[in-house]
Design a protein around this motif. Structure first.
Motif, PDB file in Angstrom:
ATOM      1  N   ASP A  12      43.203  30.193  43.815  1.00 53.27           N
ATOM      2  CA  ASP A  12      42.053  29.542  43.289  1.00 53.27           C
ATOM      3  C   ASP A  12      40.992  29.783  44.519  1.00 53.27           C
ATOM      4  N   GLY A  13      39.963  28.985  44.449  1.00 56.41           N
ATOM      5  CA  GLY A  13      39.018  29.152  45.796  1.00 56.41           C
ATOM      6  C   GLY A  13      38.114  30.251  45.600  1.00 56.41           C
TER       7      GLY A  13
ATOM      8  N   ALA B 108      38.555  31.457  41.865  1.00 52.74           N
ATOM      9  CA  ALA B 108      37.175  31.010  41.255  1.00 52.74           C
ATOM     10  C   ALA B 108      35.729  31.529  41.383  1.00 52.74           C
ATOM     11  N   THR B 109      35.733  31.904  42.672  1.00 60.52           N
ATOM     12  CA  THR B 109      34.549  32.579  43.052  1.00 60.52           C
ATOM     13  C   THR B 109      34.928  34.007  43.900  1.00 60.52           C
ATOM     14  N   LYS B 110      34.319  34.994  43.375  1.00 68.56           N
ATOM     15  CA  LYS B 110      34.267  36.296  44.224  1.00 68.56           C
ATOM     16  C   LYS B 110      33.117  36.738  44.654  1.00 68.56           C
TER      17      LYS B 110
ATOM     18  N   PHE C 239      31.170  47.992  43.598  1.00 69.22           N
ATOM     19  CA  PHE C 239      32.531  47.042  43.731  1.00 69.22           C
ATOM     20  C   PHE C 239      32.743  46.233  42.881  1.00 69.22           C
ATOM     21  N   SER C 240      34.000  46.187  42.081  1.00 69.23           N
ATOM     22  CA  SER C 240      34.268  44.995  41.487  1.00 69.23           C
ATOM     23  C   SER C 240      35.880  44.554  41.833  1.00 69.23           C
ATOM     24  N   ALA C 241      36.124  43.301  41.736  1.00 67.44           N
ATOM     25  CA  ALA C 241      37.637  43.044  42.068  1.00 67.44           C
ATOM     26  C   ALA C 241      38.312  42.950  40.742  1.00 67.44           C
TER      27      ALA C 241
END
Length: 434
Positions: A366-367, A398-400, A417-419
């Motif tokens: 999370d986070g 929750a946030t990237k 870039f993407s996670a």
């Protein structure tokens, strides 16, 4: 008349020089009495406790004296307790300052018991050394000045003790042996634990500006008793020497700096409490490691470095940053990794290595994921950089956020870039914009 007085003075003086016994003279002239007073204050003395009449500190017959000085120890004197089954009490005196205090193990047995009913201060350049026996009582022991020291080599320290005053003047604490600390110890100086087994049955406060350094201590243990006993670090706690394992059995709380530079510190837990918790400050692995039984509970501050954390990491409000000095590196967690809503994982990517958090167990996420990408690092389309490994995954960030991720051209593609999460890993993929 003048010549007679001079002759009398010389006669009295020469008797002192020759060592004539003062006690055998029936009558003493005013001149002689003055010489005696000067004699008693000439140089510091060493007093050894022999307890011939009760246990009162102020009883002269309880002391054997070497050197000049008063009838009982004073500010510049040294005091030695080297017997067994003996007691000394300060009930009969007010607050006291002496130069040196020593409880030795010259004889086998339990050692001396010194009861402080009032405060005892070790003067500048002096030391308090306990190798056997006990210092106990309602009084306090204070070692305030920079050039002074406390050595705990055995026995029991059962009085509230303060080393130094403000973390700046840096007197020293040495611990080596089988030692018990039973009342609050406040460290404002430089503490070194060389090894041995320590029973900590009260609070140990490592204050701001102070240091507690494990230098060796392999196969040695500090055991913290049940609450309210705990070790609080508001200064610097570190293991700088020794390649083996030093054990810390109990409640350790960090709000400042913890450094593992050598060997391993094993936080093994006691009394059903957290073994290692951090609400602020930093914990850094730089050549060393640590392990926990109850998990590393990170509610604030940072966990950084390269190396291994043995056990679980519970990141409820801190920032986990694999690597050193804001650069990439590998950080291993041999248990589970749990990140709460206020937790952050920070990853560094470069043209060379990329940060990696390698979790042996399950990950619960999370986070926030925070990726630091250099502005001039724009890798080719299809580049895939793994930054997190785990056995299984529950949840997601929750946030990237990825810094400097303005799209760039790679061949015929406009990319960024993407996670991306996978079955057992999380990676950063250079992909076309959707």
């Amino acid at each position: 008349m003048l010549s007679q007085l001079l002759t009398r003075f010389v006669d009295e003086f020469m008797q002192v020089v020759r060592g004539d016994s003062l006690q055998t003279r029936v009558k003493r002239s005013p001149i002689r009495l003055r010489l005696e007073q000067l004699e008693t204050r000439a140089v510091p003395a060493t007093f050894t406790w022999k307890q011939t009449l009760g246990n009162n500190w102020s009883e002269p017959t309880n002391w054997a004296k070497v050197g000049l000085g008063g009838a009982v120890p004073a500010a510049n004197d040294s005091v030695v307790f080297d017997g067994t089954s003996i007691t000394a009490s300060t009930d009969d005196i007010a607050a006291l300052t002496i130069k040196n205090l020593s409880l030795t193990n010259a004889y086998t047995g339990a050692g001396a018991v010194v009861t402080l009913s009032n405060d005892l201060t070790i003067g500048g350049g002096g030391s308090a050394s306990i190798a056997a026996g006990k210092i106990t009582g309602t009084g306090k022991l204070s070692v305030p000045t920079a050039e002074s020291s406390i050595s705990l080599l055995g026995g029991t320290l059962d009085v509230a003790t303060t080393l130094g005053a403000d973390g700046v003047n840096n007197p020293t604490l040495t611990i080596q042996g089988i030692v018990t600390i039973s009342q609050t110890f406040t460290n404002n100086g430089q503490g070194i634990w060389f090894g041995g087994n320590v029973a900590l049955n009260a609070q140990f406060k490592n204050q701001g500006g102070a240091t507690f350094d494990i230098q060796g201590g392999d196969l040695s243990t500090i055991t913290v008793g049940n609450p309210p006993a705990f070790f609080s670090n508001a200064g610097t706690f570190k293991k700088s020497q020794g390649n083996g394992i030093s054990s810390f059995n109990g409640d350790f709380r960090n709000t400042s700096i913890v450094q593992f530079n050598s060997g391993t510190v094993a936080f093994t837990g006691a009394g059903g409490v957290d073994t290692f918790s951090q609400s602020a400050g930093s914990t850094a692995l730089n050549g060393g490691a640590f392990s926990t039984v109850g998990g590393f509970n990170l509610s604030g501050g940072t966990l950084t470095g390269t190396g291994t954390v043995g056990g679980d990491v519970n990141n409820t409000g801190g920032n986990v940053m694999p690597g050193i000095n804001a650069g990439p590196g590998n950080l291993n967690v041999t248990g589970k990794y749990t990140q709460g809503t206020s937790g952050v994982l920070t990853i560094y990517v470069t043209a060379g290595p990329t940060s990696l958090l390698n979790v042996t167990g399950a990950a619960t996420l999370d986070g926030t994921l925070n990726v630091n990408k250099p502005v001039d690092y724009n890798p080719a389309f299809g580049t895939d950089l793994t930054f997190l490994r785990f056995a299984s995954l529950t949840g997601d960030f929750a946030t990237k956020t990825i810094s400097n991720n303005t799209p760039w051209v790679s061949g015929v593609h406009t990319v960024a870039f993407s996670a991306r999460k996978h079955d057992t890993s999380y990676s950063l993929l250079v992909d076309t914009l959707s």
